[in-house]
Design an enzyme around this catalytic site. Structure first.
Site, PDB file in Angstrom:
ATOM      1  N   GLU A  71      10.152   3.759  -6.213  1.00  0.00           N
ATOM      2  CA  GLU A  71      10.649   2.417  -5.948  1.00  0.00           C
ATOM      3  C   GLU A  71       9.502   1.493  -5.548  1.00  0.00           C
ATOM      4  O   GLU A  71       9.433   0.341  -6.004  1.00  0.00           O
ATOM      5  CB  GLU A  71      11.730   2.464  -4.867  1.00  0.00           C
ATOM      6  N   HIS A  98      -0.850  -5.999   8.586  1.00  0.00           N
ATOM      7  CA  HIS A  98      -2.110  -6.018   7.854  1.00  0.00           C
ATOM      8  C   HIS A  98      -1.969  -6.368   6.385  1.00  0.00           C
ATOM      9  O   HIS A  98      -2.941  -6.813   5.770  1.00  0.00           O
ATOM     10  CB  HIS A  98      -2.816  -4.669   7.977  1.00  0.00           C
TER      11      HIS A  98
END
Length: 143
Positions: A71, A98
C-alpha cells in the site's frame, strides 16, 4: 479534517474500525474501499485514496493492507504523496516530523486495533518540523 482511506481485503477490518472512530471524532472520512472481505487487488483502492490527497481533495490519507508495504509503495508512486509506513506511535510521529508525510500506511496483520488507532492519532496530530527537513523534501520531489 478530511481524510481519505482505502484498503484491500486484508486491511478491511482495521479500516472500518479506524473510519468509525475518526467519524465519531468529527473527521470527514472519504472511503475508497474495499467494502468487504472478498479478495481484491489493493492498487484499485489505494491509488484513488492517494490521488485524493495529491489533488488536495483530502488533507491526509490512510491506506491499509495486511502489512502496509504494498500500500505504501502504491501511494508513493503518486507525485505529491509522501506515504510513511508506521508500526508504532514513534514511527508515525517521525514520518510527520521529518518527512511531512501526508499518507499513512498500516498493516492489519502487524498492529492490533488499539495500537493502530494510537498510530493514526499520532499521524494526524504531529506537526512537520520544517527547517533542515525542507531541502530534503525538495530532493525527494526532485525539485
Amino acid at each position: 479534517m478530511r481524510i481519505s482511506i482505502g484498503s484491500d481485503h486484508a486491511g478491511f477490518r482495521l479500516k472500518q474500525r479506524i473510519k468509525d472512530a475518526l467519524t465519531q471524532e468529527g473527521h470527514e472520512v472519504v472511503d475508497f474501499g474495499t467494502h468487504s472481505l472478498d479478495p481484491c487487488d489493493y492498487p484499485d483502492f489505494i491509488r484513488p485514496a492517494a490521488l485524493a490527497v495529491a489533488r488536495g481533495e483530502c488533507e491526509r490519507g490512510i491506506v491499509l493492507g495486511g502489512s502496509g508495504n504494498g500500500e505504501a509503495m502504491v501511494a508513493n508512486r503518486i507525485r505529491g504523496v509522501r506515504c510513511g509506513l508506521a508500526w508504532n506511535v514513534y514511527s508515525a510521529q517521525m514520518t510527520r516530523r521529518h518527512n511531512d508525510a501526508n499518507v499513512l500506511a498500516l498493516g492489519e496483520r502487524m498492529v492490533p486495533f488499539e495500537l493502530g488507532l494510537e498510530i493514526v492519532h499520532a499521524f494526524l496530530s504531529e506537526p512537520f518540523e520544517g527547517g533542515r527537513h525542507i531541502p530534503r523534501l525538495a530532493k525527494i520531489d526532485g525539485t
